[in-house]
Design a protein around this motif. Structure first.
Motif, PDB file in Angstrom:
ATOM      1  N   THR A  67      13.638 -11.286 -28.528  1.00 31.00           N
ATOM      2  CA  THR A  67      14.498 -11.293 -29.706  1.00 31.00           C
ATOM      3  C   THR A  67      15.043 -12.682 -29.977  1.00 31.00           C
ATOM      4  O   THR A  67      15.014 -13.174 -31.107  1.00 31.00           O
ATOM      5  CB  THR A  67      15.649 -10.290 -29.522  1.00 31.00           C
ATOM      6  N   ALA A  68      15.526 -13.334 -28.942  1.00 30.20           N
ATOM      7  CA  ALA A  68      16.116 -14.669 -29.081  1.00 30.20           C
ATOM      8  C   ALA A  68      15.101 -15.710 -29.532  1.00 30.20           C
ATOM      9  O   ALA A  68      15.482 -16.734 -30.112  1.00 30.20           O
ATOM     10  CB  ALA A  68      16.752 -15.098 -27.762  1.00 30.20           C
TER      11      ALA A  68
ATOM     12  N   LEU B 113      15.549 -16.853 -33.158  1.00 30.70           N
ATOM     13  CA  LEU B 113      16.785 -17.516 -33.599  1.00 30.70           C
ATOM     14  C   LEU B 113      16.602 -19.008 -33.889  1.00 30.70           C
ATOM     15  O   LEU B 113      17.095 -19.485 -34.922  1.00 30.70           O
ATOM     16  CB  LEU B 113      17.902 -17.279 -32.589  1.00 30.70           C
TER      17      LEU B 113
ATOM     18  N   ALA C 292      14.906 -19.308 -37.330  1.00 33.06           N
ATOM     19  CA  ALA C 292      15.822 -18.955 -38.413  1.00 33.06           C
ATOM     20  C   ALA C 292      16.859 -20.053 -38.630  1.00 33.06           C
ATOM     21  O   ALA C 292      17.151 -20.432 -39.771  1.00 33.06           O
ATOM     22  CB  ALA C 292      16.506 -17.622 -38.111  1.00 33.06           C
ATOM     23  N   TRP C 293      17.411 -20.573 -37.546  1.00 29.51           N
ATOM     24  CA  TRP C 293      18.416 -21.635 -37.655  1.00 29.51           C
ATOM     25  C   TRP C 293      17.819 -22.902 -38.275  1.00 29.51           C
ATOM     26  O   TRP C 293      18.435 -23.535 -39.134  1.00 29.51           O
ATOM     27  CB  TRP C 293      19.028 -21.948 -36.293  1.00 29.51           C
TER      28      TRP C 293
ATOM     29  N   LEU D 157      15.228  -9.883 -37.928  1.00 32.18           N
ATOM     30  CA  LEU D 157      15.143 -11.355 -37.896  1.00 32.18           C
ATOM     31  C   LEU D 157      13.892 -11.854 -38.615  1.00 32.18           C
ATOM     32  O   LEU D 157      13.950 -12.846 -39.351  1.00 32.18           O
ATOM     33  CB  LEU D 157      15.163 -11.862 -36.456  1.00 32.18           C
TER      34      LEU D 157
END
Length: 85
Positions: free
Chosen positions: A16-17, A20, A23-24, A72
């Protein structure tokens, strides 16, 4: 908690991470030019199937982890659409 449960929890968190930073970076740079529509389409199909599999097996952690990944991935595609190619 059993060893297999710990391994599954860590794997779910890491999987999942992994989305990130992408996306960031898109949000920060306001550019999604290098994000592949095809890759995310295949990913979303696979994640959707993992959710169905998890539901059929009664594996809530699998469903929840892939549900977050799905959200996400959709956010990343929404930013790609918003910020253009």
């Amino acid at each position: 908690m059993e060893t297999d449960d710990i391994i599954g929890a860590v794997a779910g968190c890491l999987s999942t991470a992994a989305f990130l930073p992408q996306a960031w970076q898109i949000w920060k740079s306001r550019s999604a030019r290098d994000v592949s529509w095809a890759m995310y389409a295949v990913l979303i199909a696979g994640v959707g199937l993992w959710i169905v599999y998890g539901l059929r097996r009664g594996a809530l952690p699998l469903v929840l982890t892939n549900g977050v990944i799905l959200v996400l991935a959709l956010v990343i595609l929404a930013m790609k659409r918003r910020f253009g190619d």
